[in-house]
Design an enzyme around this catalytic site. Structure first.
Site, PDB file in Angstrom:
ATOM      1  CG  HIS A   1      -1.889  -1.057   1.371  1.00 16.58           C
ATOM      2  ND1 HIS A   1      -1.974  -1.879   2.483  1.00 16.58           N
ATOM      3  CD2 HIS A   1      -2.863  -1.464   0.520  1.00 16.58           C
ATOM      4  CE1 HIS A   1      -2.967  -2.735   2.304  1.00 16.58           C
ATOM      5  NE2 HIS A   1      -3.518  -2.522   1.124  1.00 16.58           N
TER       6      HIS A   1
ATOM      7  NE  ARG B   1      -2.476  -7.493  -4.653  1.00 14.26           N
ATOM      8  CZ  ARG B   1      -3.274  -8.003  -3.718  1.00 14.26           C
ATOM      9  NH1 ARG B   1      -2.818  -8.179  -2.501  1.00 14.26           N
ATOM     10  NH2 ARG B   1      -4.510  -8.343  -4.007  1.00 14.26           N
TER      11      ARG B   1
ATOM     12  CE  LYS C   1     -13.587  -7.413   3.171  1.00 15.54           C
ATOM     13  NZ  LYS C   1     -12.379  -6.868   2.536  1.00 15.54           N
TER      14      LYS C   1
ATOM     15  CB  SER D   1      -4.058  -6.794   4.635  1.00 15.49           C
ATOM     16  OG  SER D   1      -3.787  -5.494   4.182  1.00 15.49           O
TER      17      SER D   1
HETATM   18  O1  PNS Z   1      -8.768  -3.083   0.253  1.00 19.74           O
HETATM   19  P1  PNS Z   1      -9.980  -3.644  -0.443  1.00 19.74           P
HETATM   20  O2  PNS Z   1     -10.779  -4.486   0.524  1.00 19.74           O
HETATM   21  O3  PNS Z   1      -9.614  -4.364  -1.710  1.00 19.74           O
HETATM   22  O4  PNS Z   1     -10.906  -2.380  -0.873  1.00 19.74           O
HETATM   23  C1  PNS Z   1     -12.129  -2.574  -1.547  1.00 19.74           C
HETATM   24  C2  PNS Z   1     -12.915  -1.240  -1.610  1.00 19.74           C
HETATM   25  C3  PNS Z   1     -13.083  -0.648  -0.229  1.00 19.74           C
HETATM   26  C4  PNS Z   1     -12.159  -0.258  -2.468  1.00 19.74           C
HETATM   27  C5  PNS Z   1     -14.298  -1.532  -2.271  1.00 19.74           C
HETATM   28  O5  PNS Z   1     -14.894  -2.634  -1.637  1.00 19.74           O
HETATM   29  C6  PNS Z   1     -15.251  -0.348  -2.217  1.00 19.74           C
HETATM   30  O6  PNS Z   1     -15.045   0.654  -2.875  1.00 19.74           O
HETATM   31  N1  PNS Z   1     -16.287  -0.473  -1.381  1.00 19.74           N
HETATM   32  C7  PNS Z   1     -17.257   0.592  -1.128  1.00 19.74           C
HETATM   33  C8  PNS Z   1     -18.613   0.270  -1.733  1.00 19.74           C
HETATM   34  C9  PNS Z   1     -18.665   0.708  -3.182  1.00 19.74           C
HETATM   35  O7  PNS Z   1     -18.393   1.827  -3.527  1.00 19.74           O
HETATM   36  N2  PNS Z   1     -19.033  -0.240  -4.067  1.00 19.74           N
HETATM   37  C10 PNS Z   1     -19.173   0.068  -5.487  1.00 19.74           C
HETATM   38  C11 PNS Z   1     -17.926  -0.300  -6.257  1.00 19.74           C
HETATM   39  S1  PNS Z   1     -17.891  -2.043  -6.557  1.00 19.74           S
END
Ligand code: PNS
Length: 170
Positions: free
Chosen positions: A20, A93, A44, A131
């Protein structure tokens, strides 16, 4: 005059890793303002609380003046609009990241066409890192100093020491 670029870098960051930080550091070369935004996700069960993660990221990015750290709930694009952001940053990645990330980028584009997703390729040395991998190694007492900032490594060993000794858990 060039347009000011404000980026939101959303994620779980449970915990923040050097992968990150690699993305954040490189995004700093491209953007005027970067908000590292932790999603408060009721579906989660994170290892670290939002406050712990905010503190970890603030500490890890304290040398980067463009970086702000925040948390949000709901849609990423709603939060990005609230921050007047024009970019979402995501790290890639490996190829297998791409499918989900592209779907997310397209979804976000339909919700907020004015906000662009910018993918940065994670540096090769961190392409295996997540993570979850860090938590797995830490859970079994393996070395993680090369994967996360020192404060996070300490916090992880404390978490798992407390977990493996139920007498210490309230
Ligand atoms: O670190 P992560 O868990 O890969 O992050 C995922 C994240 C937080 C970027 C994604 O789940 C997100 O944007 N969630 C918020 C809900 C949202 O906006 N959903 C619409 C896009 S699919």
């Amino acid at each position: 005059m060039a347009k000011k670029l404000t980026a939101v870098y959303p994620g779980s960051f449970d915990p923040i890793t050097f992968g990150h930080l690699d993305i954040i550091t490189r995004a700093c070369q491209l953007c005027d303002r970067i908000i590292v935004a932790i999603l408060v996700n009721p579906h989660k069960s994170p290892l670290f609380s939002i406050n712990e993660r905010l503190e970890q990221i603030r500490h890890a990015t304290r040398h980067l003046p463009q970086v702000e750290v925040d948390s949000f709930s709901g849609l990423t694009v709603t939060y990005a609009r609230m921050q007047n952001a024009n970019l979402l940053i995501r790290g890639l990645r490996v190829i297998s990241d791409f499918e989900m990330e592209l779907q997310m980028a397209h979804t976000n584009k339909t919700l907020a066409p004015e906000i662009q997703t910018l993918f940065l390729a994670t540096s090769n040395e961190y392409s295996f890192l997540s993570s979850s991998v860090v938590k797995e190694i830490a859970r079994f007492g393996g070395p993680i100093d090369h994967l996360v900032p020192a404060e996070v490594a300490i916090a992880l060993s404390q978490k798992f020491a407390a977990h493996s000794n139920p007498a210490l858990c309230p």
